[in-house]
Design an enzyme around this catalytic site. Structure first.
Site, PDB file in Angstrom:
ATOM      1  N   GLU A  40       0.857  -1.187   0.000  1.00 32.26           N
ATOM      2  CA  GLU A  40       0.000   0.000   0.000  1.00 32.26           C
ATOM      3  C   GLU A  40       0.893   1.236   0.000  1.00 32.26           C
ATOM      4  O   GLU A  40       1.821   1.361   0.806  1.00 32.26           O
ATOM      5  CB  GLU A  40      -0.906  -0.009   1.244  1.00 32.26           C
ATOM      6  CG  GLU A  40      -1.859   1.171   1.270  1.00 32.26           C
ATOM      7  CD  GLU A  40      -3.104   0.922   2.120  1.00 32.26           C
ATOM      8  OE1 GLU A  40      -3.361  -0.219   2.531  1.00 32.26           O
ATOM      9  OE2 GLU A  40      -3.829   1.926   2.345  1.00 32.26           O
ATOM     10  N   ARG A  41       0.631   2.131  -0.927  1.00 33.92           N
ATOM     11  CA  ARG A  41       1.448   3.342  -1.109  1.00 33.92           C
ATOM     12  C   ARG A  41       2.912   2.992  -1.349  1.00 33.92           C
ATOM     13  O   ARG A  41       3.816   3.681  -0.884  1.00 33.92           O
ATOM     14  CB  ARG A  41       1.334   4.297   0.092  1.00 33.92           C
ATOM     15  CG  ARG A  41      -0.080   4.568   0.548  1.00 33.92           C
ATOM     16  CD  ARG A  41      -0.956   5.074  -0.547  1.00 33.92           C
ATOM     17  NE  ARG A  41      -2.337   5.274  -0.117  1.00 33.92           N
ATOM     18  CZ  ARG A  41      -3.335   5.505  -0.963  1.00 33.92           C
ATOM     19  NH1 ARG A  41      -3.130   5.560  -2.262  1.00 33.92           N
ATOM     20  NH2 ARG A  41      -4.551   5.701  -0.521  1.00 33.92           N
ATOM     21  N   ASN A  83      -3.278  -1.821   7.729  1.00 30.85           N
ATOM     22  CA  ASN A  83      -4.578  -2.261   7.214  1.00 30.85           C
ATOM     23  C   ASN A  83      -4.508  -3.781   7.111  1.00 30.85           C
ATOM     24  O   ASN A  83      -4.206  -4.346   6.063  1.00 30.85           O
ATOM     25  CB  ASN A  83      -4.869  -1.635   5.844  1.00 30.85           C
ATOM     26  CG  ASN A  83      -5.216  -0.164   5.987  1.00 30.85           C
ATOM     27  OD1 ASN A  83      -5.711   0.279   7.024  1.00 30.85           O
ATOM     28  ND2 ASN A  83      -4.935   0.615   4.947  1.00 30.85           N
ATOM     29  N   GLU A 167     -10.643   4.662   9.019  1.00 30.23           N
ATOM     30  CA  GLU A 167     -10.800   4.314   7.606  1.00 30.23           C
ATOM     31  C   GLU A 167     -11.440   2.920   7.435  1.00 30.23           C
ATOM     32  O   GLU A 167     -10.876   2.032   6.821  1.00 30.23           O
ATOM     33  CB  GLU A 167      -9.447   4.419   6.889  1.00 30.23           C
ATOM     34  CG  GLU A 167      -8.888   5.833   7.000  1.00 30.23           C
ATOM     35  CD  GLU A 167      -7.682   6.137   6.135  1.00 30.23           C
ATOM     36  OE1 GLU A 167      -6.863   5.233   5.931  1.00 30.23           O
ATOM     37  OE2 GLU A 167      -7.574   7.298   5.684  1.00 30.23           O
ATOM     38  N   ARG A 200      -2.293   3.638  16.890  1.00 29.44           N
ATOM     39  CA  ARG A 200      -2.261   4.799  15.993  1.00 29.44           C
ATOM     40  C   ARG A 200      -3.397   5.785  16.306  1.00 29.44           C
ATOM     41  O   ARG A 200      -4.509   5.387  16.665  1.00 29.44           O
ATOM     42  CB  ARG A 200      -2.328   4.341  14.531  1.00 29.44           C
ATOM     43  CG  ARG A 200      -1.076   3.576  14.168  1.00 29.44           C
ATOM     44  CD  ARG A 200      -1.050   3.161  12.731  1.00 29.44           C
ATOM     45  NE  ARG A 200      -0.534   4.173  11.840  1.00 29.44           N
ATOM     46  CZ  ARG A 200      -1.164   4.627  10.772  1.00 29.44           C
ATOM     47  NH1 ARG A 200      -2.391   4.213  10.478  1.00 29.44           N
ATOM     48  NH2 ARG A 200      -0.601   5.510   9.981  1.00 29.44           N
ATOM     49  N   ARG A 217     -11.651  17.947  10.020  1.00 26.51           N
ATOM     50  CA  ARG A 217     -10.817  16.743  10.190  1.00 26.51           C
ATOM     51  C   ARG A 217      -9.536  16.965  11.004  1.00 26.51           C
ATOM     52  O   ARG A 217      -9.187  16.114  11.826  1.00 26.51           O
ATOM     53  CB  ARG A 217     -10.511  16.154   8.803  1.00 26.51           C
ATOM     54  CG  ARG A 217      -9.511  15.036   8.850  1.00 26.51           C
ATOM     55  CD  ARG A 217      -9.469  14.284   7.538  1.00 26.51           C
ATOM     56  NE  ARG A 217      -8.249  13.507   7.461  1.00 26.51           N
ATOM     57  CZ  ARG A 217      -7.913  12.740   6.443  1.00 26.51           C
ATOM     58  NH1 ARG A 217      -8.710  12.640   5.406  1.00 26.51           N
ATOM     59  NH2 ARG A 217      -6.789  12.057   6.435  1.00 26.51           N
ATOM     60  N   LYS A 241       0.706  10.946  13.698  1.00 23.62           N
ATOM     61  CA  LYS A 241       1.258  11.502  12.454  1.00 23.62           C
ATOM     62  C   LYS A 241       1.749  12.922  12.702  1.00 23.62           C
ATOM     63  O   LYS A 241       1.145  13.659  13.490  1.00 23.62           O
ATOM     64  CB  LYS A 241       0.202  11.521  11.345  1.00 23.62           C
ATOM     65  CG  LYS A 241      -0.134  10.135  10.817  1.00 23.62           C
ATOM     66  CD  LYS A 241      -0.959  10.176   9.537  1.00 23.62           C
ATOM     67  CE  LYS A 241      -1.300   8.761   9.109  1.00 23.62           C
ATOM     68  NZ  LYS A 241      -1.925   8.643   7.794  1.00 23.62           N
ATOM     69  N   ASP A 246      -2.723  14.486   6.850  1.00 22.86           N
ATOM     70  CA  ASP A 246      -2.301  13.134   6.458  1.00 22.86           C
ATOM     71  C   ASP A 246      -1.086  13.222   5.542  1.00 22.86           C
ATOM     72  O   ASP A 246      -1.218  13.097   4.330  1.00 22.86           O
ATOM     73  CB  ASP A 246      -3.463  12.450   5.713  1.00 22.86           C
ATOM     74  CG  ASP A 246      -3.159  11.007   5.375  1.00 22.86           C
ATOM     75  OD1 ASP A 246      -2.148  10.501   5.852  1.00 22.86           O
ATOM     76  OD2 ASP A 246      -3.949  10.396   4.632  1.00 22.86           O
ATOM     77  N   GLU A 268       5.135  10.117  13.953  1.00 24.70           N
ATOM     78  CA  GLU A 268       5.109   9.274  12.736  1.00 24.70           C
ATOM     79  C   GLU A 268       5.347  10.098  11.472  1.00 24.70           C
ATOM     80  O   GLU A 268       4.644  11.068  11.206  1.00 24.70           O
ATOM     81  CB  GLU A 268       3.752   8.541  12.646  1.00 24.70           C
ATOM     82  CG  GLU A 268       3.712   7.534  11.506  1.00 24.70           C
ATOM     83  CD  GLU A 268       2.386   6.752  11.425  1.00 24.70           C
ATOM     84  OE1 GLU A 268       1.985   6.112  12.407  1.00 24.70           O
ATOM     85  OE2 GLU A 268       1.759   6.789  10.356  1.00 24.70           O
ATOM     86  N   GLU A 274       3.926   9.125  -0.672  1.00 30.20           N
ATOM     87  CA  GLU A 274       2.528   9.054  -1.111  1.00 30.20           C
ATOM     88  C   GLU A 274       2.050  10.359  -1.761  1.00 30.20           C
ATOM     89  O   GLU A 274       1.587  10.369  -2.897  1.00 30.20           O
ATOM     90  CB  GLU A 274       1.632   8.696   0.079  1.00 30.20           C
ATOM     91  CG  GLU A 274       0.155   8.661  -0.278  1.00 30.20           C
ATOM     92  CD  GLU A 274      -0.726   8.229   0.881  1.00 30.20           C
ATOM     93  OE1 GLU A 274      -0.201   7.886   1.959  1.00 30.20           O
ATOM     94  OE2 GLU A 274      -1.960   8.233   0.690  1.00 30.20           O
ATOM     95  N   TRP A 414     -14.026  12.483   2.757  1.00 25.36           N
ATOM     96  CA  TRP A 414     -12.826  12.331   3.582  1.00 25.36           C
ATOM     97  C   TRP A 414     -12.497  13.553   4.454  1.00 25.36           C
ATOM     98  O   TRP A 414     -11.490  13.544   5.180  1.00 25.36           O
ATOM     99  CB  TRP A 414     -11.613  12.008   2.698  1.00 25.36           C
ATOM    100  CG  TRP A 414     -11.807  10.765   1.883  1.00 25.36           C
ATOM    101  CD1 TRP A 414     -12.206  10.693   0.583  1.00 25.36           C
ATOM    102  CD2 TRP A 414     -11.623   9.410   2.319  1.00 25.36           C
ATOM    103  NE1 TRP A 414     -12.277   9.372   0.185  1.00 25.36           N
ATOM    104  CE2 TRP A 414     -11.928   8.568   1.230  1.00 25.36           C
ATOM    105  CE3 TRP A 414     -11.226   8.814   3.526  1.00 25.36           C
ATOM    106  CZ2 TRP A 414     -11.856   7.179   1.301  1.00 25.36           C
ATOM    107  CZ3 TRP A 414     -11.147   7.440   3.599  1.00 25.36           C
ATOM    108  CH2 TRP A 414     -11.473   6.635   2.498  1.00 25.36           C
TER     109      TRP A 414
HETATM  110  C1  GCV Z   1      -2.390   2.428   5.535  1.00 25.84           C
HETATM  111  C2  GCV Z   1      -3.618   7.410   4.357  1.00 25.84           C
HETATM  112  C3  GCV Z   1      -3.221   6.492   3.228  1.00 25.84           C
HETATM  113  C4  GCV Z   1      -3.655   5.065   3.501  1.00 25.84           C
HETATM  114  C5  GCV Z   1      -3.060   4.629   4.843  1.00 25.84           C
HETATM  115  C6  GCV Z   1      -3.551   5.604   5.912  1.00 25.84           C
HETATM  116  C7  GCV Z   1      -2.965   5.306   7.282  1.00 25.84           C
HETATM  117  O1  GCV Z   1      -4.992   7.579   4.385  1.00 25.84           O
HETATM  118  O2  GCV Z   1      -3.761   6.964   2.029  1.00 25.84           O
HETATM  119  O3  GCV Z   1      -3.172   4.268   2.454  1.00 25.84           O
HETATM  120  O4  GCV Z   1      -3.424   3.317   5.158  1.00 25.84           O
HETATM  121  O5  GCV Z   1      -3.152   6.899   5.578  1.00 25.84           O
HETATM  122  O6  GCV Z   1      -2.036   6.000   7.658  1.00 25.84           O
HETATM  123  O7  GCV Z   1      -3.436   4.410   7.949  1.00 25.84           O
END
Ligand code: GCV
Length: 552
Positions: A40-41, A83, A167, A200, A217, A241, A246, A268, A274, A414
């Protein structure tokens, strides 16, 4: 290497685990690798660790990787995506745990402790229980039993990483429980084994209605977690984060970082690019991290001052994969290197760590060293010039997040809106608006709330302004947009000619792979220029003050 063997080996003369003397105890790399082999990413090929639903890797390559990570100071690694899928959830179950332990054993040889990302609903998903309620006694027992199994195989496991209530992933909130309730049930199970929960804080409403102007958000993480300060078990680390949105190109620091007095926190970052060019466009993340660390968190402290004090761990999402050069863009190797080095010593500057990487990679011939370092140091500013404007962010194509789409996220669920109309753009996040600035220390609240003192690069993050608003340069906001986009393309053209001039000094394969990415970056920068300039021209009807070409 098995744990028992490892303990004996550690005492032997052959032990060569590098000792990093750092104020940051845990320097953690998170991979977002899926068990089917996708990442992912990920922009560097398939997963280093997984294939077709199984743990599958080239042992020599993983040993090289672990050795490298440890040499730059990384001491914790999580290989599976936060995820968690139904299959990867089984990494703590009988059928996969032997293979997970073998992989952890390779990292162990280099002094790196393993972390496993788990699904909060595991008691139901794996254990067949009817609930995953952290107050249910069967659930409590289930986590304890799971911890027993895992620690039998990996006695030095650092802990479990959890993305919950985020998410579309279920978590404690879905059952009316708090984030602390959720984290603590797992933490209590891991405690006797010396394990931690990395929980997280990326918790927000991802099904917002764009018509709703009250929900904001960026406020979410603080709103969810700050009131719980003091109620987390002492082996819970909240993973926060760096920014409240994001991993955007430009955001303020999260007000949650450093705000809590009684809760362990981890900062983080994202090494994988990304929103920052996807390892096609050149982007030295170290420059952004230095800015983040330099930014104030109160009237007297910067983020760097929190490092080793309130913030004892740093995490980043990895940018590696099976590509021969590990990171897709060869120069993106510097971002992983810089993460390890800056996590080990947050006082290091971007110039220092990138300089180290350039010398280690290309040698110290000034004819190569100087121009490559210069390109890297400028790369963040140039990328920001064509993709993000005064703190706006999010103008990307939906889902894959590459290339321009000024309204891509505007009417989505979102919570990512700039609310541009023909006169003004941006969101008022002061106390007169959404109230987000009130989450900061009073000094910062005042600084960000006042248009005069708000850092210009964040103006549209905190304020809604007319396009005619005059910046310190004397330019209007609109003219600033136009100029940045035209100039950014010129900078990318300069990068290309600089790189071309280095050809005689570089191995041909390195030269040509980077040259190819720079050409793709140029076409990306032109696309951003034309799409964004046209978007604002159509909205405002105001032409470029310098009469350059803007499409109708
Ligand atoms: C792992 C963003 C990314 C998702 C990622 C999410 C996260 O939304 O687009 O791909 O999912 O962050 O940090 O959990």
């Amino acid at each position: 290497m098995a744990y028992s063997e490892y303990k004996m080996w550690l005492q032997s003369e052959n032990a060569a685990v590098p000792k990093v003397d750092s104020i940051i105890e845990e320097r953690i790399l998170n991979h977002w690798d899926n068990i089917d082999g996708s990442v992912e990413r990920g922009y560097s090929g398939k997963s280093l660790f997984f294939k077709d639903g199984n743990i599958c890797y080239d042992k020599n390559r993983i040993r090289d990787y672990a050795r490298y990570l440890s040499s730059i100071g990384i001491n914790r690694v999580c290989c599976n995506n936060v995820n968690v899928t139904e299959r990867s959830a089984r990494m703590i179950a009988d059928d996969l745990i032997d293979d997970v332990a073998a992989l952890a054993g390779i990292f162990r040889e280099f002094g790196i402790r393993f972390i496993i990302a788990v699904d909060f609903t595991s008691p139901r998903l794996l254990g067949g229980l009817t609930t995953y309620d952290p107050y249910d006694e069967h659930v409590i027992k289930w986590w304890k039993a799971a911890a027993e199994t895992v620690y039998k195989h990996i006695p030095d496991l650092a802990g479990f990483l959890v993305k919950a209530d985020s998410e579309f992933r279920d978590g404690p909130a879905a059952l009316g429980r708090t984030q602390a309730d959720g984290a603590n049930v797992i933490a209590n199970a891991l405690k006797k084994h010396g394990g931690k929960v990395y929980w997280r804080c990326f918790v927000y409403n991802c099904v917002q209605d764009w018509r709703d102007t009250k929900t904001d958000r960026p406020k979410a993480a603080y709103d969810h977690f700050y009131p719980l300060d003091g109620s987390f078990a002492d082996n819970v680390i909240l993973q926060i984060k760096h920014g409240p949105s994001d991993f955007q190109v430009r955001e303020p620091n999260s007000p949650l970082l450093g705000a809590m007095e009684h809760t362990s926190q981890a900062l983080e970052f994202q090494v994988t690019q990304e929103y920052t060019g996807q390892q096609v466009d050149l982007y030295a993340t170290a420059v952004q991290w230095q800015e983040i660390l330099d930014a104030p968190v109160s009237d007297s402290q910067s983020m760097r001052d929190l490092m080793g004090n309130k913030v004892k761990a740093i995490v980043a999402v990895a940018n590696t994969g099976l590509d021969a050069n590990w990171t897709g863009h060869t120069l993106a190797q510097a971002n992983l290197y810089a993460f390890g080095r800056m996590a080990s010593d947050p006082a290091l500057t971007a110039r220092e760590v990138l300089g180290e990487w350039v010398k280690l990679t290309f040698g110290s011939n000034p004819a190569v060293y100087e121009p490559v370092l210069d390109m890297m140091l400028r790369s963040r500013e140039v990328y920001e010039m064509y993709t993000s404007h005064l703190g706006l962010g999010w103008m990307v194509n939906i889902n894959h997040h590459y290339g321009p789409s000024p309204e891509g996220y505007e009417f989505m669920k979102w919570g990512t809106y700039h609310r541009a109309n023909h006169e003004a753009i941006g969101v008022d996040r002061t106390e007169a608006g959404t109230g987000y600035t009130a989450q900061y220390h009073p000094h910062l609240n005042a600084l960000y709330s006042n248009i005069e003192t708000c850092p210009e690069e964040l103006l549209l993050y905190f304020h809604r302004l007319p396009y005619s608003f005059k910046l310190k340069s004397g330019k209007t906001v609109l003219q600033h947009f136009y100029d940045s986009h035209f100039e950014a393309v010129e900078h990318v053209e300069e990068f290309i000619s600089t790189w071309d001039s280095l050809r005689p000094h570089l191995p041909e394969c390195v030269f040509s792979s980077v040259a190819d990415r720079l050409l793709r970056q140029l076409s990306n920068a032109k696309e951003w220029r034309d799409v964004v300039n046209t978007y604002f021209y159509r909205l405002t009807g105001i032409s470029d003050g310098q009469g350059r070409k803007i499409y109708d």
